[in-house]
Write a protein that holds these residues in place. Structure first.
Motif, PDB file in Angstrom:
ATOM      1  N   GLY A   1       0.789  -1.227   0.000  1.00 18.89           N
ATOM      2  CA  GLY A   1       0.000   0.000   0.000  1.00 18.89           C
ATOM      3  C   GLY A   1       0.821   1.276   0.000  1.00 18.89           C
ATOM      4  N   SER A   2       2.094   1.200  -0.387  1.00 22.94           N
ATOM      5  CA  SER A   2       2.985   2.362  -0.312  1.00 22.94           C
ATOM      6  C   SER A   2       2.725   3.407  -1.400  1.00 22.94           C
ATOM      7  CB  SER A   2       4.449   1.915  -0.362  1.00 22.94           C
ATOM      8  OG  SER A   2       4.721   1.221  -1.564  1.00 22.94           O
ATOM      9  N   TYR A   3       2.015   3.056  -2.465  1.00 16.14           N
ATOM     10  CA  TYR A   3       1.697   4.012  -3.515  1.00 16.14           C
ATOM     11  C   TYR A   3       0.479   3.544  -4.305  1.00 16.14           C
ATOM     12  CZ  TYR A   3       4.005   0.753  -6.754  1.00 16.14           C
ATOM     13  OH  TYR A   3       4.361  -0.354  -7.470  1.00 16.14           O
ATOM     14  N   GLU A   4      -0.008   4.424  -5.142  1.00  7.80           N
ATOM     15  CA  GLU A   4      -1.060   4.089  -6.121  1.00  7.80           C
ATOM     16  C   GLU A   4      -0.721   4.859  -7.390  1.00  7.80           C
ATOM     17  OE1 GLU A   4      -5.560   5.501  -6.797  1.00  7.80           O
ATOM     18  OE2 GLU A   4      -5.308   4.206  -5.030  1.00  7.80           O
ATOM     19  N   ILE A   5      -0.598   4.137  -8.489  1.00  4.83           N
ATOM     20  CA  ILE A   5      -0.371   4.774  -9.790  1.00  4.83           C
ATOM     21  C   ILE A   5      -1.687   4.685 -10.549  1.00  4.83           C
ATOM     22  CG2 ILE A   5       0.843   4.670 -11.996  1.00  4.83           C
ATOM     23  CD1 ILE A   5       3.196   3.425 -10.482  1.00  4.83           C
ATOM     24  N   ARG A   6      -2.122   5.829 -11.075  1.00  4.22           N
ATOM     25  CA  ARG A   6      -3.399   5.875 -11.778  1.00  4.22           C
ATOM     26  C   ARG A   6      -3.204   6.628 -13.089  1.00  4.22           C
ATOM     27  NH1 ARG A   6      -9.246   6.613  -9.884  1.00  4.22           N
ATOM     28  NH2 ARG A   6     -10.166   7.697 -11.642  1.00  4.22           N
ATOM     29  N   GLY A   7      -3.690   6.041 -14.171  1.00  6.14           N
ATOM     30  CA  GLY A   7      -3.621   6.680 -15.480  1.00  6.14           C
ATOM     31  C   GLY A   7      -4.970   6.627 -16.163  1.00  6.14           C
ATOM     32  N   ASP A   8      -5.357   7.720 -16.796  1.00  9.26           N
ATOM     33  CA  ASP A   8      -6.644   7.808 -17.481  1.00  9.26           C
ATOM     34  C   ASP A   8      -6.425   7.933 -18.983  1.00  9.26           C
ATOM     35  OD1 ASP A   8      -8.358   7.838 -15.148  1.00  9.26           O
ATOM     36  OD2 ASP A   8      -7.560   9.835 -14.752  1.00  9.26           O
ATOM     37  N   LEU A   9      -7.206   7.191 -19.753  1.00 14.45           N
ATOM     38  CA  LEU A   9      -7.185   7.241 -21.214  1.00 14.45           C
ATOM     39  C   LEU A   9      -8.594   7.508 -21.715  1.00 14.45           C
ATOM     40  CD1 LEU A   9      -5.216   3.934 -21.837  1.00 14.45           C
ATOM     41  CD2 LEU A   9      -4.267   6.214 -22.007  1.00 14.45           C
ATOM     42  N   GLU A  10      -8.701   8.156 -22.855  1.00 13.83           N
ATOM     43  CA  GLU A  10      -9.996   8.348 -23.531  1.00 13.83           C
ATOM     44  C   GLU A  10      -9.888   7.696 -24.900  1.00 13.83           C
ATOM     45  OE1 GLU A  10     -12.992  10.154 -22.902  1.00 13.83           O
ATOM     46  OE2 GLU A  10     -12.389  10.446 -20.828  1.00 13.83           O
ATOM     47  N   LEU A  11     -10.655   6.648 -25.128  1.00 20.29           N
ATOM     48  CA  LEU A  11     -10.659   5.970 -26.422  1.00 20.29           C
ATOM     49  C   LEU A  11     -11.854   6.475 -27.224  1.00 20.29           C
ATOM     50  CD1 LEU A  11      -9.772   2.414 -25.139  1.00 20.29           C
ATOM     51  CD2 LEU A  11      -8.235   4.150 -26.037  1.00 20.29           C
ATOM     52  N   GLU A  12     -11.641   6.711 -28.518  1.00 17.12           N
ATOM     53  CA  GLU A  12     -12.647   7.334 -29.369  1.00 17.12           C
ATOM     54  C   GLU A  12     -13.233   6.351 -30.382  1.00 17.12           C
ATOM     55  OE1 GLU A  12     -11.078  10.912 -31.134  1.00 17.12           O
ATOM     56  OE2 GLU A  12      -9.868  11.296 -29.361  1.00 17.12           O
ATOM     57  N   PRO A  13     -14.426   5.820 -30.130  1.00 15.26           N
ATOM     58  CA  PRO A  13     -15.051   4.883 -31.074  1.00 15.26           C
ATOM     59  C   PRO A  13     -15.284   5.473 -32.457  1.00 15.26           C
ATOM     60  CG  PRO A  13     -16.170   4.799 -28.965  1.00 15.26           C
ATOM     61  CD  PRO A  13     -15.208   5.955 -28.913  1.00 15.26           C
ATOM     62  N   GLU A  14     -15.594   6.751 -32.541  1.00 12.10           N
ATOM     63  CA  GLU A  14     -15.887   7.357 -33.839  1.00 12.10           C
ATOM     64  C   GLU A  14     -14.671   7.397 -34.749  1.00 12.10           C
ATOM     65  OE1 GLU A  14     -17.660  11.142 -32.986  1.00 12.10           O
ATOM     66  OE2 GLU A  14     -19.567  10.238 -32.451  1.00 12.10           O
ATOM     67  N   ALA A  15     -13.472   7.262 -34.198  1.00 10.52           N
ATOM     68  CA  ALA A  15     -12.255   7.287 -34.996  1.00 10.52           C
ATOM     69  C   ALA A  15     -11.990   5.946 -35.690  1.00 10.52           C
ATOM     70  CB  ALA A  15     -11.062   7.664 -34.121  1.00 10.52           C
ATOM     71  N   GLU A  16     -12.736   4.904 -35.331  1.00  4.70           N
ATOM     72  CA  GLU A  16     -12.529   3.566 -35.884  1.00  4.70           C
ATOM     73  C   GLU A  16     -13.649   3.193 -36.851  1.00  4.70           C
ATOM     74  OE1 GLU A  16      -9.804   1.729 -35.206  1.00  4.70           O
ATOM     75  OE2 GLU A  16      -9.107   3.376 -33.944  1.00  4.70           O
ATOM     76  N   GLU A  17     -13.340   2.289 -37.777  1.00  4.69           N
ATOM     77  CA  GLU A  17     -14.342   1.759 -38.709  1.00  4.69           C
ATOM     78  C   GLU A  17     -15.121   0.645 -38.022  1.00  4.69           C
ATOM     79  OE1 GLU A  17     -15.607   2.175 -41.963  1.00  4.69           O
ATOM     80  OE2 GLU A  17     -14.513   4.041 -41.674  1.00  4.69           O
ATOM     81  N   PRO A  18     -16.449   0.669 -38.113  1.00  3.95           N
ATOM     82  CA  PRO A  18     -17.232  -0.448 -37.548  1.00  3.95           C
ATOM     83  C   PRO A  18     -16.904  -1.755 -38.283  1.00  3.95           C
ATOM     84  CG  PRO A  18     -18.640   1.423 -38.055  1.00  3.95           C
ATOM     85  CD  PRO A  18     -17.309   1.719 -38.641  1.00  3.95           C
ATOM     86  N   TYR A  19     -16.881  -2.860 -37.553  1.00  7.15           N
ATOM     87  CA  TYR A  19     -16.598  -4.150 -38.178  1.00  7.15           C
ATOM     88  C   TYR A  19     -17.831  -5.043 -38.247  1.00  7.15           C
ATOM     89  CZ  TYR A  19     -16.179  -6.004 -33.407  1.00  7.15           C
ATOM     90  OH  TYR A  19     -16.414  -6.354 -32.109  1.00  7.15           O
ATOM     91  N   LYS A  20     -18.826  -4.825 -37.380  1.00  7.51           N
ATOM     92  CA  LYS A  20     -20.033  -5.653 -37.387  1.00  7.51           C
ATOM     93  C   LYS A  20     -21.107  -4.950 -36.579  1.00  7.51           C
ATOM     94  CE  LYS A  20     -21.792 -10.156 -36.109  1.00  7.51           C
ATOM     95  NZ  LYS A  20     -21.544 -11.426 -35.474  1.00  7.51           N
ATOM     96  N   GLU A  21     -22.280  -4.804 -37.172  1.00  5.91           N
ATOM     97  CA  GLU A  21     -23.436  -4.239 -36.470  1.00  5.91           C
ATOM     98  C   GLU A  21     -23.089  -2.968 -35.695  1.00  5.91           C
ATOM     99  OE1 GLU A  21     -24.923  -7.436 -34.100  1.00  5.91           O
ATOM    100  OE2 GLU A  21     -25.405  -8.657 -35.835  1.00  5.91           O
ATOM    101  N   ASN A  22     -22.361  -2.067 -36.338  1.00 10.13           N
ATOM    102  CA  ASN A  22     -22.006  -0.768 -35.762  1.00 10.13           C
ATOM    103  C   ASN A  22     -21.047  -0.872 -34.574  1.00 10.13           C
ATOM    104  OD1 ASN A  22     -22.254   2.020 -36.199  1.00 10.13           O
ATOM    105  ND2 ASN A  22     -23.625   2.213 -34.441  1.00 10.13           N
ATOM    106  N   LYS A  23     -20.361  -2.005 -34.417  1.00 10.55           N
ATOM    107  CA  LYS A  23     -19.398  -2.198 -33.324  1.00 10.55           C
ATOM    108  C   LYS A  23     -17.982  -1.871 -33.790  1.00 10.55           C
ATOM    109  CE  LYS A  23     -22.250  -3.893 -30.262  1.00 10.55           C
ATOM    110  NZ  LYS A  23     -22.618  -3.142 -29.086  1.00 10.55           N
TER     111      LYS A  23
END
Length: 130
Positions: free
Chosen positions: A67-89
């Motif tokens: 319990g000597s530390y906590e490392i936390r990182g946040d990411l934002e992934l953008e679905p609109e930047a990718e091409e859908p592969y099946k049923e809008n996924k």
């Protein structure tokens, strides 16, 4: 609603050209010469989301056994930047690297959260070489 398809720990991971490459993946134990020491660690995986869902917040949290530390990182992934592969996924690949301190032998935890929910908790045991 975004869902975590899979996630793993690796010695190295990268996303290039729509593919996830990993070396030394899915480990559950690390053997080091002595404590304290440092470890280069990658967390990689894929999130499945609707193409028009909006950004998917991903949080990675690393916790040592003492319990000597906590490392936390946040990411934002953008679905609109990718091409859908099946049923809008879309499949949102990610790979994040960090160097962490290993102060002591024991069970280390890596929590992977989507939004405010912990989607998966990965653990690995760090021990000293015999």
């Amino acid at each position: 609603m975004a869902q975590l398809d899979y996630v793993f720990l690796a010695d190295y991971a990268a996303v290039t050209g729509g593919k996830l490459t990993a070396i030394g993946a899915s480990f559950t134990k690390v053997v080091v010469p002595s404590f304290p020491t440092q470890l280069s660690l990658y967390i990689a995986g894929r999130i499945r989301a609707d193409h028009n869902e909006g950004n998917c917040p991903l949080t990675l949290t690393i916790l040592p056994p003492d319990g000597s530390y906590e490392i936390r990182g946040d990411l934002e992934l953008e679905p609109e930047a990718e091409e859908p592969y099946k049923e809008n996924k879309v499949g949102l690949l990610f790979a994040a690297g960090v160097v962490i301190s290993l102060p002591t032998e024991g069970l280390y935890a890596v929590q992977v959260s989507l939004g405010n929910e912990v989607a998966r908790e990965l653990k690995f045991f760090a021990e000293e070489e015999a």
